[in-house]
Write a protein that holds these residues in place. Structure first.
Motif, PDB file in Angstrom:
ATOM      1  N   ASN A 154      19.888  17.709 -98.071  1.00 38.24           N
ATOM      2  CA  ASN A 154      19.747  18.853 -97.157  1.00 38.24           C
ATOM      3  C   ASN A 154      21.099  19.319 -96.620  1.00 38.24           C
ATOM      4  OD1 ASN A 154      20.324  16.795 -95.375  1.00 38.24           O
ATOM      5  ND2 ASN A 154      18.596  17.221 -93.985  1.00 38.24           N
ATOM      6  N   GLN A 155      22.172  18.836 -97.239  1.00 41.79           N
ATOM      7  CA  GLN A 155      23.513  19.284 -96.895  1.00 41.79           C
ATOM      8  C   GLN A 155      24.326  19.483 -98.170  1.00 41.79           C
ATOM      9  OE1 GLN A 155      25.443  16.661 -94.097  1.00 41.79           O
ATOM     10  NE2 GLN A 155      23.780  16.780 -92.604  1.00 41.79           N
ATOM     11  N   GLY A 173      16.595  24.918 -98.083  1.00 40.63           N
ATOM     12  CA  GLY A 173      17.347  24.160 -97.098  1.00 40.63           C
ATOM     13  C   GLY A 173      17.402  22.687 -97.408  1.00 40.63           C
ATOM     14  N   SER A 174      16.446  22.203 -98.204  1.00 36.66           N
ATOM     15  CA  SER A 174      16.450  20.800 -98.615  1.00 36.66           C
ATOM     16  C   SER A 174      15.730  20.673 -99.953  1.00 36.66           C
ATOM     17  CB  SER A 174      15.776  19.911 -97.561  1.00 36.66           C
ATOM     18  OG  SER A 174      14.417  20.280 -97.383  1.00 36.66           O
ATOM     19  N   GLN A 193      12.538  25.682 -97.630  1.00 35.23           N
ATOM     20  CA  GLN A 193      13.523  26.313 -96.760  1.00 35.23           C
ATOM     21  C   GLN A 193      13.871  25.406 -95.576  1.00 35.23           C
ATOM     22  OE1 GLN A 193      10.567  27.772 -97.646  1.00 35.23           O
ATOM     23  NE2 GLN A 193      10.804  29.992 -97.941  1.00 35.23           N
ATOM     24  N   ASP A 194      12.920  24.581 -95.169  1.00 31.74           N
ATOM     25  CA  ASP A 194      13.080  23.690 -94.021  1.00 31.74           C
ATOM     26  C   ASP A 194      14.050  22.556 -94.370  1.00 31.74           C
ATOM     27  OD1 ASP A 194      12.861  22.019 -91.869  1.00 31.74           O
ATOM     28  OD2 ASP A 194      10.684  21.794 -91.976  1.00 31.74           O
ATOM     29  N   VAL A 195      15.137  22.460 -93.613  1.00 32.83           N
ATOM     30  CA  VAL A 195      16.150  21.434 -93.915  1.00 32.83           C
ATOM     31  C   VAL A 195      15.636  20.021 -93.638  1.00 32.83           C
ATOM     32  CG1 VAL A 195      18.097  22.978 -93.522  1.00 32.83           C
ATOM     33  CG2 VAL A 195      17.157  21.676 -91.601  1.00 32.83           C
TER      34      VAL A 195
END
Length: 354
Positions: free
Chosen positions: A103-104, A122-123, A144-146
């Motif tokens: 997620n980064q 996002g992840s 989309q949610d990290v």
């Protein structure tokens, strides 16, 4: 008591997840075609777990190279299947067999992510797919949610189990398709074989005739092929045939189908195309080969081809066999009319190196 309630709730949630995995496994176990396998797998995971983005990465080399053509042509699989270098997969997950959560710095993984998703997700969870212990693909889920696939807070045990089951099913599917591929293809060039030509022509001839639609078949063969074989050897002869086959595929791709008929003879069939349109393609193949000799060892081997075609509307053949016969006759008329001039370049080259 609170801890016990939490434990019971966790058990219930895990049971529900396990049932969803079972439903996915049940859906994909009996599938015999890779395009259906990828489509069903990705849609089921999306449905069961409400995952926005699901796709499969596959290598475009052995043991999956025979799947590339089918999967790339399948409507509806765009962004659901991606062909990626094995080295890029290893860069993404390392040499282990565990799911990687990211997620980064997702940009590091862009080669294994479809372009349409890169600016959205996002992840992502990236799981290895293996056949006989060898990495052949990745199963990927993204949101989309990290926090969805946060490596600090999420466990990968169930995803690892799912990837093992997907790998087993993928192995079965590819084995079945490999057998079908070998039964329908010429082993040297990878083109469809003569049996497939006859099956396809018989079907298309009836269909095109009933709809008053054109159907054109074109024979192509290599000039002076026996002399090339006799002078430079069969390895060179094989490379000549592969070279012609690749050029044939490049010109016919998405417009028709190409076949190896026998020896140095090839056929391409174009439903819906007129005689003149097909002859234009044959001429383009001829011109390319004549201008681009094959590099074999330290030699540039000149290649020329002859061709002849026939079509349903212009020649009104009585059957698909008659259509092939007319095209074959025109091929040999073409060769005989050019017998003295066409192979001259080839014969001069062969005489020079003898």
């Amino acid at each position: 008591m609170h801890n016990i309630d939490e434990l019971i709730e966790n058990v219930r949630q895990n049971e529900q997840i396990a049932m969803k995995f079972f439903d996915i496994e049940r859906c994909i176990l009996s599938i015999g075609r890779c395009d259906q396998f990828v489509s069903t797998l990705t849609k089921e995971v999306q449905k069961q777990f409400n995952v926005p983005f699901v796709w499969v990465n596959l290598i475009n080399e052995a043991p999956l190279s025979h799947l590339v053509e089918t999967l790339e042509k399948t409507v509806g699989l765009k962004d659901r299947v991606l062909f990626t270098r094995r080295s890029a997969m290893i860069d993404a997950i390392g040499v282990g067999n565990k799911t990687v959560l990211v997620n980064q710095d997702i940009g590091r993984y862009w080669e294994v992510i479809p372009q349409a998703y890169r600016a959205i997700i996002g992840s992502v969870a990236i799981s290895p797919l293996t056949i006989d212990g060898e990495l052949v693909g990745l199963f990927c889920q993204a949101d989309q949610d990290v926090s969805r696939y946060d490596p600090e807070t999420k466990d990968t045990f169930l995803l690892d189990q799912l990837s093992i089951k997907i790998s087993i099913c993928l192995s079965n599917v590819t084995a079945r398709e490999k057998l079908e591929y070998l039964a329908t293809r010429d082993p040297l060039t990878g083109l469809l074989n003569r049996r497939q030509l006859e099956l396809m022509l018989e079907r298309e001839f009836s269909r095109c005739k009933s709809h008053n639609r054109d159907l054109t078949a074109v024979f192509i063969d290599c000039d002076a092929f026996k002399s090339i074989n006799d002078t430079l050897g069969h390895n060179c002869g094989d490379e000549v045939l592969e070279y012609i086959a690749k050029r044939l595929l490049k010109h016919v791709y998405k417009q028709g189908l190409a076949f190896r008929f026998a020896g140095d003879e090839f056929v391409f069939v174009m439903p819906g195309k007129s005689y003149d349109q097909a002859m234009s393609i044959a001429e383009s193949i001829h011109d390319y080969l004549q201008s681009n000799p094959l590099r074999y060892k330290n030699n540039l081997v000149p290649i020329t081809v002859s061709y002849g075609g026939a079509s349903l509307l212009s020649d009104t053949p009585s059957s698909y066999k008659h259509l092939l016969k007319l095209a074959d006759e025109r091929l040999y008329n073409y060769k005989n009319n050019r017998k003295r001039s066409v192979p001259t370049k080839v014969f001069k080259f062969l005489n020079k190196i003898r």
